[in-house]
Design an enzyme around this catalytic site. Structure first.
Site, PDB file in Angstrom:
ATOM      1  N   ASP A 250      46.543  27.909  39.568  1.00 51.66           N
ATOM      2  CA  ASP A 250      45.563  26.634  39.821  1.00 51.66           C
ATOM      3  C   ASP A 250      45.350  25.570  39.008  1.00 51.66           C
ATOM      4  O   ASP A 250      45.270  24.555  39.344  1.00 51.66           O
ATOM      5  CB  ASP A 250      44.505  27.145  40.395  1.00 51.66           C
ATOM      6  CG  ASP A 250      44.606  28.410  41.753  1.00 51.66           C
ATOM      7  OD1 ASP A 250      45.730  28.260  42.357  1.00 51.66           O
ATOM      8  OD2 ASP A 250      43.840  29.262  41.480  1.00 51.66           O
ATOM      9  N   SER A 289      37.680  29.111  32.628  1.00 52.25           N
ATOM     10  CA  SER A 289      38.587  28.852  31.623  1.00 52.25           C
ATOM     11  C   SER A 289      39.179  27.442  31.580  1.00 52.25           C
ATOM     12  O   SER A 289      40.059  27.258  30.550  1.00 52.25           O
ATOM     13  CB  SER A 289      39.720  30.018  31.853  1.00 52.25           C
ATOM     14  OG  SER A 289      40.559  29.605  33.072  1.00 52.25           O
TER      15      SER A 289
END
Ligand code: RIB
Length: 311
Positions: A250, A289
């Site tokens: 993603d 992240s």
């Protein structure tokens, strides 16, 4: 402006030394709750890099839905077309092992309530987009309605066929400007073998013959196989020490959308997105992240070639 139509999930991430066997109870040392879902992840990655993003989605009427909506707003994403659906938000129990590999379950929850009518209701907002990004954690009829809308509006559509769904009508996928399967999704959807690099290239080329403009086969740390009218090439990835690979795909899509919508340079956008995804696996979590533009600019894992094509 980037439009993302798709899923939101609350990620329930357990870090475990190994997966338990059937019937076994195993203590895992750590747990984290975070915002995820392939659609939301892609939207957040693009927004953190500096793109204007509008999202079309359904969140639950529960506390998880509140958290998701607040998070999207906090990222500066336009949530005018993020509706509520009665019941639970989408959730994703995720298990991460010490080498960074993950296993993911998804419970669609409110994502299953995103309808073609929701697509139509967002038409004015999506008409202003440079790219419309789709994935497969919402009903297929809604994905097809979004492809129809993109065609009608003249907005290029990127379809990320994840998670792999054998019911996806490949003829619908071939109406998109970009199709971004991994190798197993490519094999599943074309019905062709993908055991060797040549077979992967042949399967990707078969989609161009059916009308797609560009197939980008994501190969993990090996990079991306790009097949389009200009030919084919592997744009190499980056070997980094992976802590958690969840959401790296993603991160790639969101970063590609950001870079391509600014430059229309496919090769440069892939290089940029490869580097952004590699950077993301050096940290734990999904959206957690993803680097901001400033953090990514300072990242030691950012290769020198990966200048932001939007700069
Ligand atoms: O691609 C990673 C994502 O898949 C996770 O955030 C999880 O929510 C599932 O949608």
């Amino acid at each position: 402006m980037i439009g993302v139509l798709g899923s939101t999930m609350i990620d329930l991430v357990t870090y475990t030394p190994r997966m338990p066997a059937a019937g076994e109870t195993l203590e895992a040392p750590e747990f984290e709750l975070g915002c995820g879902g392939k659609g939301a992840n892609q939207a957040v990655a693009a927004a953190r890099l500096g793109s204007d993003v509008t999202m079309v989605a359904r969140v639950g009427s529960d506390a998880f839905g509140d958290l998701m909506l607040d998070t999207l707003r906090g990222e500066g994403i336009d949530v005018a077309h993020v509706g509520r659906a009665p019941g639970t938000n989408g959730v994703a129990p995720i298990f991460v092992e010490p080498d960074g590999t993950n296993r993911i379950l998804i419970v669609k929850g409110a994502n299953a309530a995103l309808t073609p009518a929701d697509v139509e209701a967002a038409a004015d907002a999506l008409a202003a987009c440079d790219l419309l990004v789709l994935q497969l954690e919402v009903p297929l009829e809604t994905v097809y309605a979004a492809i129809d809308l993109g065609k009608r509006l003249g907005v290029p559509v990127l379809l990320n066929p994840a998670p792999g769904d054998p019911d996806l009508d490949i003829a619908q996928a071939c109406r998109c400007a970009f199709f971004t399967p991994n190798e197993s999704e490519l094999g599943l959807l074309t019905g062709l073998p993908v055991d060797t690099p040549e077979q992967v290239r042949a399967a990707a080329r078969s989609l161009l013959d059916r009308g797609l403009d560009a197939v980008l086969v994501t190969l993990g740390s090996a990079g991306v196989l790009r097949v389009d009218a200009d030919g084919e090439e592997v744009v190499p990835g980056h070997a980094v020490e992976a802590v958690d690979t969840t959401g790296a795909g993603d991160a790639f899509i969101g970063a590609f959308a950001h870079a391509w919508s600014g430059s229309r340079d496919v090769r440069a956008a892939i290089e940029f997105a490869n580097a952004y995804a590699a950077d993301s696996v050096t940290r734990r979590g999904t959206q957690k992240s993803y680097a901001s533009a400033a953090q990514f600019a300072a990242s030691s894992t950012r290769p020198r070639t990966a200048h932001d094509p939007q700069e």
